[in-house]
Design an enzyme around this catalytic site. Structure first.
Site, PDB file in Angstrom:
ATOM      1  N   ASP A 374      19.159 -29.186 -15.395  1.00  0.00           N
ATOM      2  CA  ASP A 374      20.110 -30.264 -15.494  1.00  0.00           C
ATOM      3  C   ASP A 374      21.495 -29.637 -15.354  1.00  0.00           C
ATOM      4  O   ASP A 374      21.657 -28.467 -15.673  1.00  0.00           O
ATOM      5  CB  ASP A 374      19.932 -30.827 -16.912  1.00  0.00           C
ATOM      6  CG  ASP A 374      20.598 -32.157 -17.050  1.00  0.00           C
ATOM      7  OD1 ASP A 374      20.607 -32.888 -16.066  1.00  0.00           O
ATOM      8  OD2 ASP A 374      21.106 -32.455 -18.142  1.00  0.00           O
ATOM      9  N   ASP A 714      18.845 -32.189 -21.492  1.00  0.00           N
ATOM     10  CA  ASP A 714      19.218 -32.555 -22.855  1.00  0.00           C
ATOM     11  C   ASP A 714      19.139 -34.053 -23.084  1.00  0.00           C
ATOM     12  O   ASP A 714      19.027 -34.492 -24.201  1.00  0.00           O
ATOM     13  CB  ASP A 714      20.635 -32.061 -23.168  1.00  0.00           C
ATOM     14  CG  ASP A 714      21.624 -32.491 -22.101  1.00  0.00           C
ATOM     15  OD1 ASP A 714      21.228 -33.248 -21.191  1.00  0.00           O
ATOM     16  OD2 ASP A 714      22.793 -32.080 -22.172  1.00  0.00           O
ATOM     17  N   ASP A 718      15.778 -36.784 -19.307  1.00  0.00           N
ATOM     18  CA  ASP A 718      15.049 -35.592 -18.878  1.00  0.00           C
ATOM     19  C   ASP A 718      13.654 -35.519 -19.475  1.00  0.00           C
ATOM     20  O   ASP A 718      12.853 -34.695 -19.052  1.00  0.00           O
ATOM     21  CB  ASP A 718      15.818 -34.330 -19.304  1.00  0.00           C
ATOM     22  CG  ASP A 718      17.191 -34.284 -18.671  1.00  0.00           C
ATOM     23  OD1 ASP A 718      17.289 -34.653 -17.495  1.00  0.00           O
ATOM     24  OD2 ASP A 718      18.159 -33.906 -19.344  1.00  0.00           O
TER      25      ASP A 718
END
Length: 1020
Positions: A374, A714, A718
């Site tokens: 990410d 986070d 996700d």
């Protein structure tokens, strides 16, 4: 997603159709969830909305109606993911993987003891002891690993936030605070800056409302929320607020259109908990290993079973032999060794800020070949920071480092003074109270991310912004709104007692349109075509860096027309907002973390592909990807090549571009074949503007390529990908609860660089487990061969069951564990990730080395000692052949040796048990050499050195334990171990030396002729 949506997912409807095909139904539901969000509430007019939910848009629902809906829909909360009950977890530890082998061994022992007890008058209790010990080993090790995992999950539970959320609803025209769980569909809800949105809302009115959607979409920028329908896609339109995102500023009213599991966030959480989780690579390795060991054991057992029947033993004795051989092949201590090695690594990783939730994930990270990371908060610092300014017609670089050690610029220009004053005054962000002793960049602020960035920048370069605001008090302001795209405020000037200054910031092109002059070196000059071009170039350059650019301008209001005390009217503008003076641009970015570029470089040299997957804009994503090295220097995307050659993108051959930025909307229309094509042909990939469902598709795509995938993230968005990946890595500080639950590992400091340490530890433990297993398995041969010779040659038993246990669970344990502390032989991070298909934990070569080569030398050492002792006592080897039946006959008290001396049964047994003890001591002596050669697989031991202190302790410990077992008074009764003559310890020394020399020569050949047949046959 409104009332009708509840029915789409009703499982009852689907089960009836497939006649209870549970698996099919689950797949169908997952595919449902993988589809993008479908709803039309954002397209309805307010009247239609009121009709659909039967609610008065000003007074809200009636209390009675709200009660009814709550009873129908249930509370507004996410269903917690199904947790595994503790007893199941415990049983998994007790009966999973390796333990099964030991359990089978224990059952076979009890079986053999049962047969003996039924058939003989005075059965020996060896098999009973052995069975009990095996069971005990499994239970103790099981408890140990269960305790380890329970400890990690304790830390996990402490992450959960216990505060019940409140929500402000309007019912029957009254405002009331209720628990967020009681909010129902159709409720009229108010949110203000700082609140969490209690459910999915359709906005009906708003004042400067902005929400932070980063946990859902990954956009770090706050998004404006207003009643207008602006986009077909519900995730992009402005009039929908999502459950569990945060309202950053302003206020809004909305109607609840979905609660609990039916919200967008709820669907993602359900998607995550519904995924099937694959087995970890190490679990497969251990299974493969068990098959190998069992194969060897059964092969030996059966062949000797047949042999003993041919030699004329009764079938009962043959069965006892069969069981004995199979049990002797079970490495009792190995289960504990593997568990302890993994635990040690997990502890070492925890010290380096990686919390591993289950032990097996430790190794998975080492075999990772692709990391999908990410962007926001993992690769970047997750705080907007001023990166560049443009004033006096040049671009200045600001300091974006975490510790303020970066670039500085000349702050003497009067234009900078003006620019910093506008940025400080035309700004509603403030520092939260009581943070005077914290460094400016680390302080918490209240306000929009961009304004906070400006606030910190000015505070760092010009001193206290609060004092600046006190000296120039605000008399009027127009807050930012999306139609005019600027923010304006009017202040009393500190440098002239009578007049005011108007300061304004906003979208650069809008600000420039309102200006007629520009400030250069502190002097106003007219804004001509040349200056406009200069502005345009600077704006494009900063925008191209993926930064968010704001323009700043001012106007000193003439004191004659606007004296102090003048009433400025911000609705009917009674002051000029045109013909202003342009001062400069400032641009902001969420900068990369300091340690990330280095970490990405390390991943690259370790053969790990790093893919960025983010919800942010392609330009920003690409800029950060270049900044951290995910797209390396000089690598171009198709767009870059097209721009360089000045041709349309369609004419560029995509194979020429190493790097590639894929937009989420393109990904939506791709087939899996097209995605595979991209993943195969490009080494450096960035996915931008992706939805959570697409993250999952990307992970599955990588896994189709045969990659072992790690995913970091986070946000709630996700969690499906975290769950699906071979190892999911969540962020400890910024991570949402849902993501932490789905992950296998948590980065306590949110730093991508910690992953690299994790990979290194994972690779090291894989190497060291190989060494540990090689060491442990070798002593199996000197433990089995005595039994085989006892059957074939009919000699007195050279090594008893109890002594075998003393080796496996006593002397071999500490040395085997000490190999887990062995340092890496070469730079682990320079080699390619292991291929799970070919590079196994235990392969045929390891078995051939341990059993066929080193093990044989060890067995020779043991037999040499055995024959020496019996010869010293008068039994020469020729006399021993075929003596077994007489030797073990209790009634035979006058057995003659080679010299005609007579031996009673008791005397013979003392000699036999002394032989057992000496054989045991010999194994310890040859295991010294084995331990030292197992330190390395390719290097010479002299290159590696003896730096491993635990290993040296292991050598001393096993020797001391062996001596203790031999010489401690009372051992003759307890374990039938007898004291040895000192010379008998030295019988095995030459064999120990031989092992060492043999292996050093083998490794020398390995290094001299890489890829030769020695490597093919013996390099494990």
């Amino acid at each position: 997603m409104g009332r009708g949506a509840g029915r789409e997912y009703s499982p009852a409807a689907t089960t009836a159709e497939n006649g209870g095909g549970k698996k099919k139904q689950k797949e169908k539901e997952l595919d449902e969830l993988k589809k993008e969000v479908a709803m039309d509430d954002h397209k309805l007019s307010l009247d239609e909305l009121g009709r659909k939910y039967q609610v008065d848009l000003s007074k809200g629902l009636t209390n009675q109606r709200a009660q009814d809906i709550l009873a129908r829909d249930g509370p507004n909360a996410l269903t917690p993911p199904p947790t595994t009950p503790e007893w199941v977890k415990f049983c998994r530890q007790l009966f999973g993987g390796f333990s099964i082998l030991l359990w089978i061994g224990a059952i076979l022992c009890f079986l053999a003891f049962g047969i003996q007890a039924a058939m003989e008058d005075e059965p020996s209790n060896d098999n009973l002891y052995l069975g009990v010990v095996l069971a005990a080993v499994v239970i103790v090790t099981g408890c140990f690993s269960y305790y380890q995992e329970a400890k990690s999950s304790k830390i996990m539970d402490s992450f959960k936030n216990m505060v019940p959320q409140q929500a402000l609803v309007v019912r029957e025209g009254e405002k009331m605070q209720i628990n967020a769980e009681e909010v129902v569909v159709g409720d009229l809800v108010e949110v203000k800056g700082g609140d969490r949105v209690p459910a999915d809302l359709r906005i009906i009115s708003s004042h400067g409302c902005k929400v932070d959607n980063s946990s859902l979409t990954g956009e770090s920028e706050p998004q404006t929320r207003s009643p207008e329908f602006t986009h077909e896609n519900p995730l992009e339109t402005r009039n929908i607020c999502f459950f569990s995102t945060n309202c950053v500023e302003g206020t809004a009213r909305g109607i609840v259109i979905a609660t609990g599991d039916r919200t967008v966030m709820g669907r993602i959480a359900t998607l995550a908990s519904g995924l099937e989780v694959g087995r970890t690579p190490i679990a497969m390795e251990i299974e493969h290993f068990i098959q190998l060991i069992t194969g060897v054991a059964v092969f030996l057992g059966v062949s000797f079973f047949v042999l003993s029947l041919i030699l004329g033993y009764s079938w009962l004795e043959a069965v006892i032999f069969l069981i004995g051989i199979i049990v002797a092949n079970v490495p009792e201590g190995l289960l504990a060794t593997v568990t302890v090695c993994l635990t040690l690594t997990a502890k070492r990783m925890a010290r380096k800020n990686c919390l591993v939730k289950n032990l097996e994930a430790v190794e998975t990270l080492g075999s990772t070949s692709t990391i999908c990371s990410d962007k926001t908060g993992t690769l970047t610092q997750n705080r907007m920071t001023v990166a560049h300014m443009w004033f006096d017609n040049q671009i200045h670089e600001a300091d974006t480092t975490e510790d303020q050690s970066g670039a500085t610029f000349d702050k003497r220009s009067p234009t900078w003074t003006a620019l910093s004053r506008i940025a400080g005054l035309c700004n509603r962000a403030v520092f939260k109270a009581g943070q005077e002793n914290i460094s400016v960049s680390k302080r918490d602020t209240a306000g929009d991310a961009s304004e906070s960035a400006l606030l910190k920048c000015i505070e760092l370069s010009c001193g206290s912004v609060r004092k600046m605001r006190d000296r120039n008090p605000k008399v009027a302001e127009i807050p930012f709104n999306s139609t005019n795209k600027y923010q304006l405020s009017i202040h009393e000037r500190e440098d002239s007692p009578q007049s005011h200054v108007l300061v304004m910031k906003g979208a650069p092109e809008r600000i420039l349109d309102r200006c007629s002059s520009i400030l250069v070196q502190g002097k106003e000059i007219p804004l001509d075509k040349e200056m406009q071009d200069a502005f345009q170039n600077a704006y494009l350059e900063l925008g191209g860096l993926g930064e968010r650019v704001l323009g700043f301008c001012q106007l000193n209001l003439p004191s004659a027309k606007f004296p102090r005390g003048f009433k400025f009217d911000t609705d009917e503008l009674n002051f000029p907002t045109e013909k202003l003076c342009f001062v400069g641009l400032m641009s902001m970015i969420d900068p990369p973390r300091a340690a990330v570029p280095d970490a990405v470089g390390k991943c690259r040299s370790a053969g790990i592909k790093v893919i960025m997957v983010t919800g942010d804009h392609p330009i920003t994503a690409k800029a950060i990807a270049k900044g951290v090295g995910i797209i390396s220097e000089g690598n171009e995307t198709v767009e870059d090549i097209a721009a360089r050659l000045n041709i349309p993108v369609s004419q560029v051959n995509p194979r020429e571009a190493k790097a590639c930025v894929v937009h989420g909307s393109d990904l939506k229309d791709m087939t899996s074949e097209q995605l595979d094509e991209i993943l195969k042909n490009h080494t450096e990939i960035v996915f931008a503007r992706t939805s959570p469902q697409q993250k999952l598709i990307i992970v599955e795509g990588c896994q189709r390529q045969g990659a072992i995938v790690a995913v970091t993230g986070d946000g709630v968005n996700d969690s499906p990908a975290l769950k699906k990946a071979d190892i999911g890595i969540a962020m400890g500080i910024a991570g949402s609860d849902v993501s932490k639950q789905a992950a296998d590992m948590i980065l306590l400091d949110d730093n991508f660089a910690s992953i690299v340490t994790g990979v290194e530890e994972g690779r090291l433990i894989f190497d060291n487990l190989k060494k540990s297993i090689a060491y442990t398995l070798t002593s199996n041969i000197p433990e089995i061969t005595p039994f085989l010779l006892f059957i074939i040659a009919n000699i007195p038993l050279p090594l008893g069951t109890v002594t075998i246990l003393c080796i496996d669970l006593g002397t071999d344990m500490v040395p085997a564990i000490s190999l887990a502390y062995e340092a890496a032989e070469s730079d682990i991070m320079k080699r390619q990730p292991r291929n799970p298909q070919t590079d196994k934990l235990v392969n045929e070569r390891l078995i051939s080395m341990a059993y066929g080569q080193i093990g044989m030398i060890q067995a020779l050492g043991g037999f040499f000692t055995y024959f020496v002792i019996l010869a010293e006592n008068g039994f020469l080897p020729s006399r021993l052949l075929g003596i077994r039946l007489d030797w073990d006959d209790r009634s035979m008290n006058d057995l003659e040796d080679s010299y005609g001396q007579e031996w009673t049964y008791e005397q013979r047994k003392v000699v036999e048990f002394t032989c057992h003890t000496a054989f045991f001591a010999s194994i310890v002596v040859v295991q010294w050499a084995d331990l030292i050669i197992c330190k390395t697989r390719r290097n010479s031991v002299f290159q590696q050195g003896m730096k491993n202190k635990i290993l040296i302790f292991g050598l001393l410990e096993e020797t001391a334990l062996a001596a203790f077992l031999s010489y401690c008074p009372g051992m003759g009764v307890a374990l039938r171990m007898y004291p040895l003559k000192v010379t008998w310890w030295f019988c095995a020394f030459p064999y120990s030396l031989l092992i060492f020399i043999y292996d050093e020569v083998r490794k020398l050949i390995l290094r001299r002729y890489p890829g030769g047949w020695v490597e093919k046959e013996t390099y494990y």
